[in-house]
Write a protein that holds these residues in place. Sequence first.
Motif, short mmCIF file in Angstrom:
data_model
loop_
_atom_site.label_atom_id
_atom_site.label_comp_id
_atom_site.label_asym_id
_atom_site.label_seq_id
_atom_site.Cartn_x
_atom_site.Cartn_y
_atom_site.Cartn_z
N SER A 43 -42.01 55.05 36.35
CA SER A 43 -41.57 53.66 36.27
C SER A 43 -40.93 53.34 34.93
O SER A 43 -39.94 52.61 34.86
CB SER A 43 -42.77 52.74 36.50
OG SER A 43 -42.46 51.41 36.21
N ASP A 44 -41.47 53.90 33.86
CA ASP A 44 -40.92 53.66 32.52
C ASP A 44 -39.54 54.27 32.35
O ASP A 44 -38.76 53.82 31.52
CB ASP A 44 -41.85 54.21 31.45
CG ASP A 44 -43.11 53.39 31.30
OD1 ASP A 44 -43.13 52.22 31.77
OD2 ASP A 44 -44.09 53.89 30.70
N ARG A 45 -39.22 55.28 33.13
CA ARG A 45 -37.94 55.97 33.01
C ARG A 45 -36.90 55.52 34.04
O ARG A 45 -35.72 55.78 33.89
CB ARG A 45 -38.15 57.47 33.12
CG ARG A 45 -38.85 58.04 31.88
CD ARG A 45 -39.42 59.42 32.14
NE ARG A 45 -40.02 60.02 30.96
CZ ARG A 45 -41.15 59.62 30.40
NH1 ARG A 45 -41.81 58.61 30.88
NH2 ARG A 45 -41.62 60.23 29.33
N ALA A 46 -37.36 54.85 35.09
CA ALA A 46 -36.45 54.44 36.17
C ALA A 46 -35.68 53.18 35.77
O ALA A 46 -36.21 52.32 35.07
CB ALA A 46 -37.26 54.18 37.44
N PRO A 47 -34.44 53.04 36.24
CA PRO A 47 -33.68 51.84 35.92
C PRO A 47 -34.23 50.59 36.64
O PRO A 47 -34.01 49.47 36.19
CB PRO A 47 -32.26 52.15 36.39
CG PRO A 47 -32.41 53.28 37.36
CD PRO A 47 -33.66 54.02 36.99
N ARG A 48 -34.94 50.78 37.75
CA ARG A 48 -35.53 49.67 38.50
C ARG A 48 -36.95 50.04 38.91
O ARG A 48 -37.21 51.18 39.29
CB ARG A 48 -34.69 49.35 39.73
CG ARG A 48 -33.28 48.89 39.35
CD ARG A 48 -32.46 48.57 40.57
NE ARG A 48 -33.03 47.44 41.25
CZ ARG A 48 -32.48 46.23 41.33
NH1 ARG A 48 -31.34 46.02 40.75
NH2 ARG A 48 -33.06 45.27 41.99
N ARG A 49 -37.83 49.05 38.86
CA ARG A 49 -39.22 49.28 39.23
C ARG A 49 -39.51 48.87 40.68
O ARG A 49 -40.40 49.41 41.32
CB ARG A 49 -40.14 48.50 38.30
CG ARG A 49 -40.01 48.91 36.85
CD ARG A 49 -40.98 48.11 36.00
NE ARG A 49 -40.66 48.12 34.59
CZ ARG A 49 -40.97 49.08 33.75
NH1 ARG A 49 -41.60 50.15 34.15
NH2 ARG A 49 -40.65 48.97 32.47
N LYS A 50 -38.76 47.91 41.18
CA LYS A 50 -39.02 47.38 42.52
C LYS A 50 -39.04 48.46 43.61
O LYS A 50 -39.90 48.41 44.49
CB LYS A 50 -38.02 46.27 42.85
CG LYS A 50 -38.30 45.58 44.17
CD LYS A 50 -37.33 44.43 44.41
CE LYS A 50 -37.47 43.87 45.80
NZ LYS A 50 -36.52 42.77 46.03
N PRO A 51 -38.15 49.44 43.59
CA PRO A 51 -38.22 50.46 44.64
C PRO A 51 -39.56 51.22 44.66
O PRO A 51 -40.07 51.55 45.73
CB PRO A 51 -37.06 51.41 44.30
CG PRO A 51 -36.09 50.54 43.59
CD PRO A 51 -36.93 49.59 42.78
N LEU A 52 -40.15 51.47 43.50
CA LEU A 52 -41.46 52.13 43.46
C LEU A 52 -42.54 51.22 44.03
O LEU A 52 -43.43 51.67 44.76
CB LEU A 52 -41.82 52.53 42.03
CG LEU A 52 -41.10 53.74 41.46
CD1 LEU A 52 -41.36 53.87 39.97
CD2 LEU A 52 -41.52 55.00 42.19
N VAL A 53 -42.46 49.93 43.69
CA VAL A 53 -43.44 48.98 44.21
C VAL A 53 -43.33 48.89 45.73
O VAL A 53 -44.33 48.96 46.45
CB VAL A 53 -43.25 47.59 43.55
CG1 VAL A 53 -44.24 46.58 44.12
CG2 VAL A 53 -43.39 47.68 42.04
N VAL A 54 -42.11 48.77 46.22
CA VAL A 54 -41.89 48.71 47.67
C VAL A 54 -42.35 50.00 48.34
O VAL A 54 -43.00 49.97 49.40
CB VAL A 54 -40.41 48.41 47.98
CG1 VAL A 54 -40.10 48.58 49.46
CG2 VAL A 54 -40.05 47.00 47.53
N ALA A 55 -42.05 51.14 47.74
CA ALA A 55 -42.47 52.42 48.32
C ALA A 55 -43.99 52.51 48.41
O ALA A 55 -44.54 52.94 49.44
CB ALA A 55 -41.92 53.58 47.50
N GLY A 56 -44.68 52.10 47.36
CA GLY A 56 -46.14 52.16 47.37
C GLY A 56 -46.75 51.25 48.41
O GLY A 56 -47.64 51.66 49.17
N TYR A 57 -46.29 50.01 48.45
CA TYR A 57 -46.81 49.08 49.46
C TYR A 57 -46.44 49.53 50.87
O TYR A 57 -47.22 49.39 51.81
CB TYR A 57 -46.31 47.65 49.21
CG TYR A 57 -47.13 46.90 48.20
CD1 TYR A 57 -48.41 46.45 48.50
CD2 TYR A 57 -46.63 46.63 46.93
CE1 TYR A 57 -49.17 45.76 47.57
CE2 TYR A 57 -47.39 45.94 45.99
CZ TYR A 57 -48.65 45.51 46.31
OH TYR A 57 -49.40 44.83 45.39
#
Length: 169
Positions: A43-57
């Motif tokens: 997350s700290d290295r990605a340009p956007r965090r929302k895709p990780l949040v959406v993927a996890g949920y």
Amino acid sequence: MIFPLLPVLLATLPGAPAAALGLIEGVAETTAAAVKVASGRLSDRAPRRKPLVVAGYSLSTVVRPLVSLAAAWPHVLLVRFVDRIGKGVRSAPRDALIAEVTPPERRGAAYGLHRAMDNAGAVAGPLLAAALLGLLALPLRTVLALSAVPGLLALLVLFFAVREEPRPA
């Protein structure tokens, strides 16, 4: 909705040892903690965090109702394992996203609201499950399958209400 019903489900599965619940939850929580570390770094290295949040949920929402199909306790273990991977993937980027979209002077309130809503869900979920089982007399496996509904609602909020600006590399 699922966690308080797991002991009841395990009691209905043939050959489930008494220690199965402890093993399942131990593996689940260890998995979430380990994945949070990797997800936070990503997350700290990605340009956007929302895709990780959406993927996890999304992962948790898709896999959690599959516990309703369990025929043996290892299936429950697998579902909880994958569900907690979803939790681990979403947790760190979600917390960082909250910080990014909230003015610094309001961050305490934002995290407090998040914690309050999480606790409210931890109370409402089991109450809803009890009502579905007791008042509506739905079968246990139907109630477990309905656990997808809160997850789908959360995903709708994520898709339509959460805005994120790309971060510089």
